[in-house]
Enzyme design. Structure first.
Site, PDB file in Angstrom:
ATOM      1  N   ASP A  42      11.783  54.354  26.059  1.00 45.87           N
ATOM      2  CA  ASP A  42      11.603  55.797  25.811  1.00 45.87           C
ATOM      3  C   ASP A  42      11.734  56.131  24.330  1.00 45.87           C
ATOM      4  O   ASP A  42      10.931  56.895  23.780  1.00 45.87           O
ATOM      5  CB  ASP A  42      12.622  56.619  26.615  1.00 45.87           C
ATOM      6  CG  ASP A  42      12.366  56.510  28.108  1.00 45.87           C
ATOM      7  OD1 ASP A  42      11.200  56.232  28.483  1.00 45.87           O
ATOM      8  OD2 ASP A  42      13.323  56.665  28.889  1.00 45.87           O
ATOM      9  N   VAL A  65      16.786  42.017  21.409  1.00 40.78           N
ATOM     10  CA  VAL A  65      16.864  40.767  20.646  1.00 40.78           C
ATOM     11  C   VAL A  65      17.960  39.818  21.149  1.00 40.78           C
ATOM     12  O   VAL A  65      18.020  38.666  20.709  1.00 40.78           O
ATOM     13  CB  VAL A  65      17.050  41.021  19.121  1.00 40.78           C
ATOM     14  CG1 VAL A  65      15.884  41.799  18.550  1.00 40.78           C
ATOM     15  CG2 VAL A  65      18.383  41.716  18.818  1.00 40.78           C
ATOM     16  N   ASN A  91      15.429  43.876  11.302  1.00 47.51           N
ATOM     17  CA  ASN A  91      16.220  45.065  10.985  1.00 47.51           C
ATOM     18  C   ASN A  91      17.209  45.449  12.090  1.00 47.51           C
ATOM     19  O   ASN A  91      18.242  46.040  11.807  1.00 47.51           O
ATOM     20  CB  ASN A  91      15.253  46.230  10.714  1.00 47.51           C
ATOM     21  CG  ASN A  91      15.941  47.566  10.741  1.00 47.51           C
ATOM     22  OD1 ASN A  91      16.637  47.958   9.804  1.00 47.51           O
ATOM     23  ND2 ASN A  91      15.788  48.301  11.858  1.00 47.51           N
ATOM     24  N   SER A 144      23.936  43.829   4.901  1.00 48.86           N
ATOM     25  CA  SER A 144      24.773  45.005   4.614  1.00 48.86           C
ATOM     26  C   SER A 144      25.663  44.705   3.423  1.00 48.86           C
ATOM     27  O   SER A 144      25.981  43.538   3.152  1.00 48.86           O
ATOM     28  CB  SER A 144      25.651  45.317   5.824  1.00 48.86           C
ATOM     29  OG  SER A 144      26.670  46.235   5.464  1.00 48.86           O
ATOM     30  N   TYR A 157      31.078  42.637  12.330  1.00 45.97           N
ATOM     31  CA  TYR A 157      29.865  43.077  11.624  1.00 45.97           C
ATOM     32  C   TYR A 157      29.761  42.373  10.270  1.00 45.97           C
ATOM     33  O   TYR A 157      28.706  41.853   9.904  1.00 45.97           O
ATOM     34  CB  TYR A 157      29.938  44.594  11.449  1.00 45.97           C
ATOM     35  CG  TYR A 157      28.736  45.263  10.812  1.00 45.97           C
ATOM     36  CD1 TYR A 157      27.545  45.428  11.519  1.00 45.97           C
ATOM     37  CD2 TYR A 157      28.811  45.756   9.512  1.00 45.97           C
ATOM     38  CE1 TYR A 157      26.458  46.062  10.934  1.00 45.97           C
ATOM     39  CE2 TYR A 157      27.730  46.398   8.923  1.00 45.97           C
ATOM     40  CZ  TYR A 157      26.546  46.552   9.642  1.00 45.97           C
ATOM     41  OH  TYR A 157      25.464  47.182   9.060  1.00 45.97           O
TER      42      TYR A 157
HETATM   43  P1  NAD Z   1      19.963  52.643  13.794  1.00 45.13           P
HETATM   44  O1  NAD Z   1      21.012  52.647  14.840  1.00 45.13           O
HETATM   45  O2  NAD Z   1      19.130  53.843  13.582  1.00 45.13           O
HETATM   46  O3  NAD Z   1      18.972  51.422  13.984  1.00 45.13           O
HETATM   47  C1  NAD Z   1      19.309  50.231  14.638  1.00 45.13           C
HETATM   48  C2  NAD Z   1      18.127  49.828  15.473  1.00 45.13           C
HETATM   49  O4  NAD Z   1      18.427  48.561  16.080  1.00 45.13           O
HETATM   50  C3  NAD Z   1      17.859  50.826  16.599  1.00 45.13           C
HETATM   51  O5  NAD Z   1      16.487  51.124  16.643  1.00 45.13           O
HETATM   52  C4  NAD Z   1      18.300  50.097  17.840  1.00 45.13           C
HETATM   53  O6  NAD Z   1      17.564  50.441  18.988  1.00 45.13           O
HETATM   54  C5  NAD Z   1      18.046  48.646  17.434  1.00 45.13           C
HETATM   55  N1  NAD Z   1      18.834  47.724  18.241  1.00 45.13           N
HETATM   56  C6  NAD Z   1      20.157  47.772  18.510  1.00 45.13           C
HETATM   57  N2  NAD Z   1      20.487  46.788  19.365  1.00 45.13           N
HETATM   58  C7  NAD Z   1      19.346  46.112  19.624  1.00 45.13           C
HETATM   59  C8  NAD Z   1      19.034  45.013  20.453  1.00 45.13           C
HETATM   60  N3  NAD Z   1      19.968  44.388  21.189  1.00 45.13           N
HETATM   61  N4  NAD Z   1      17.752  44.575  20.492  1.00 45.13           N
HETATM   62  C9  NAD Z   1      16.803  45.188  19.753  1.00 45.13           C
HETATM   63  N5  NAD Z   1      17.022  46.242  18.963  1.00 45.13           N
HETATM   64  C10 NAD Z   1      18.289  46.698  18.908  1.00 45.13           C
HETATM   65  O7  NAD Z   1      20.735  52.263  12.448  1.00 45.13           O
HETATM   66  P2  NAD Z   1      20.210  51.821  11.017  1.00 45.13           P
HETATM   67  O8  NAD Z   1      21.262  52.238  10.089  1.00 45.13           O
HETATM   68  O9  NAD Z   1      18.803  52.208  10.787  1.00 45.13           O
HETATM   69  O10 NAD Z   1      20.310  50.221  11.133  1.00 45.13           O
HETATM   70  C11 NAD Z   1      19.254  49.358  10.765  1.00 45.13           C
HETATM   71  C12 NAD Z   1      19.834  48.104  10.139  1.00 45.13           C
HETATM   72  O11 NAD Z   1      20.440  48.451   8.902  1.00 45.13           O
HETATM   73  C13 NAD Z   1      20.929  47.434  10.970  1.00 45.13           C
HETATM   74  O12 NAD Z   1      20.768  46.037  10.925  1.00 45.13           O
HETATM   75  C14 NAD Z   1      22.206  47.834  10.259  1.00 45.13           C
HETATM   76  O13 NAD Z   1      23.246  46.922  10.442  1.00 45.13           O
HETATM   77  C15 NAD Z   1      21.711  47.847   8.831  1.00 45.13           C
HETATM   78  N6  NAD Z   1      22.565  48.622   7.918  1.00 45.13           N
HETATM   79  C16 NAD Z   1      22.705  49.965   8.064  1.00 45.13           C
HETATM   80  C17 NAD Z   1      23.525  50.654   7.188  1.00 45.13           C
HETATM   81  C18 NAD Z   1      23.731  52.142   7.297  1.00 45.13           C
HETATM   82  O14 NAD Z   1      24.574  52.676   6.555  1.00 45.13           O
HETATM   83  N7  NAD Z   1      23.017  52.867   8.150  1.00 45.13           N
HETATM   84  C19 NAD Z   1      24.208  49.969   6.173  1.00 45.13           C
HETATM   85  C20 NAD Z   1      24.048  48.605   6.054  1.00 45.13           C
HETATM   86  C21 NAD Z   1      23.215  47.938   6.930  1.00 45.13           C
END
Ligand code: NAD
Length: 266
Positions: A42, A65, A91, A144, A157
């Site tokens: 969805d 994943v 990602n 990260s 993490y």
């Molecule tokens: P977000 O929660 O919007 O995105 C994460 C995405 O991963 C989502 O679309 C979710 O559906 C998907 N996901 C989660 N579990 C999954 C699974 N088992 N299989 C497939 N997909 C899965 O958050 P974001 O901040 O956009 O995160 C994206 C990446 O950036 C991540 O790897 C996160 O660790 C990294 N990151 C984010 C930040 C931040 O401050 N937002 C900082 C450092 C790193």
């Protein structure tokens, strides 16, 4: 600058929200064909609807994943309906189990490592043969700031993201000679659903507003984020898109910090 990725085919995991969604949008804007994936059909459909202007160059498949059979099915579907990838953006991720080391359960560790480290391993294993076949490829892992600056209350993490740095660096040595370049991007505190959730929980704990929670988090937990705000997802997506492009033809094995200075070391 022309990124020269028109006509390339990219897959972005976790593309239904946040950094992944913006990466898909930027790559589409640059003329790439993009395969979006995410675990929730969805949410994925909603994301595709928001990118309807690009519908002729957009594909979407749901896949978790952590489920090997789902990743294999994804690879088979993409091979049959889209073809080999040129670009893979690993990602997808979760913030995972929080708390001090002695407070985190084995399940918490297993789940976080499974999504954040083993997920990218599964997806890369599934798509690497096609990337190698093409003789031109880009793999970007989203790590990260936590990988090199561990915070004591989010060690699963931190460990998973540090694993990605090592994985990417190792892969960059193996496949560069075949034209497949591998790099990481390490963001800090970006305004996405992930940090929205963290800040909502902090606001509740501190009996403060959401904005006060952000301000106190920046002040107390991220003192080197000199811009004094959360990053925007597109500010990460642009760096990822650069690393996915022809313009980054001499960049391999690097880790690009997109953190406004959060990591304190040089
Ligand atoms: P977000 O929660 O919007 O995105 C994460 C995405 O991963 C989502 O679309 C979710 O559906 C998907 N996901 C989660 N579990 C999954 C699974 N088992 N299989 C497939 N997909 C899965 O958050 P974001 O901040 O956009 O995160 C994206 C990446 O950036 C991540 O790897 C996160 O660790 C990294 N990151 C984010 C930040 C931040 O401050 N937002 C900082 C450092 C790193």
């Amino acid at each position: 600058m022309d990124l020269n990725i028109r006509g390339r085919t990219a897959l972005v995991t976790g593309a239904s929200s946040g950094i992944g969604f913006e990466t898909a949008r930027v790559l589409l804007n640059e003329g790439a064909t993009v395969v979006m994936t995410g675990p929730d059909p969805d949410e994925l459909k909603d994301a595709v609807d928001r990118l309807s202007a690009f519908k002729d160059s957009l594909f979407a498949y749901d896949a978790d994943v952590t489920v090997a059979s789902a990743v294999d099915r994804l690879a088979a579907d993409v091979a049959a309906e889209v073809g080999d990838l040129d670009i893979l953006v690993n990602n997808a991720g979760i913030h995972g189990a929080g708390g001090l080391f002695h407070e985190i359960s084995q399940e918490g560790w297993d789940r976080t490592i499974d999504v954040d480290l083993m997920g990218p391993v599964r997806v890369t294993r599934a798509f690497l043969p096609g990337l190698r076949r093409g003789g031109w490829g880009r793999i970007v892992f989203v790590s990260s700031e936590d990988a090199v600056q561990p915070y004591e209350d989010e060690l699963p993490y931190c460990a998973a993201k540090a694993g990605l740095l090592s994985l990417a660096r190792g892969l960059s040595r193996t496949y560069a000679s075949e034209g497949v370049l591998v790099n990481t991007v390490s963001p800090a505190f970006i305004a996405t659903p992930m940090t929205d959730e963290m800040m909502s929980a902090r606001a509740k704990e501190q009996n403060s507003t959401f904005d006060e929670a952000i301000a106190s988090f920046l002040r107390e937990e991220r003192p080197f984020m000199e811009l004094g705000r959360r990053g925007r997802p597109e500010e990460v997506a642009h760096v990822i898109a650069f690393l996915c492009s022809d313009a980054a033809s001499f960049v391999n094995g690097s880790n690009y910090r997109v953190d406004s200075g959060s990591v304190a070391t040089i």
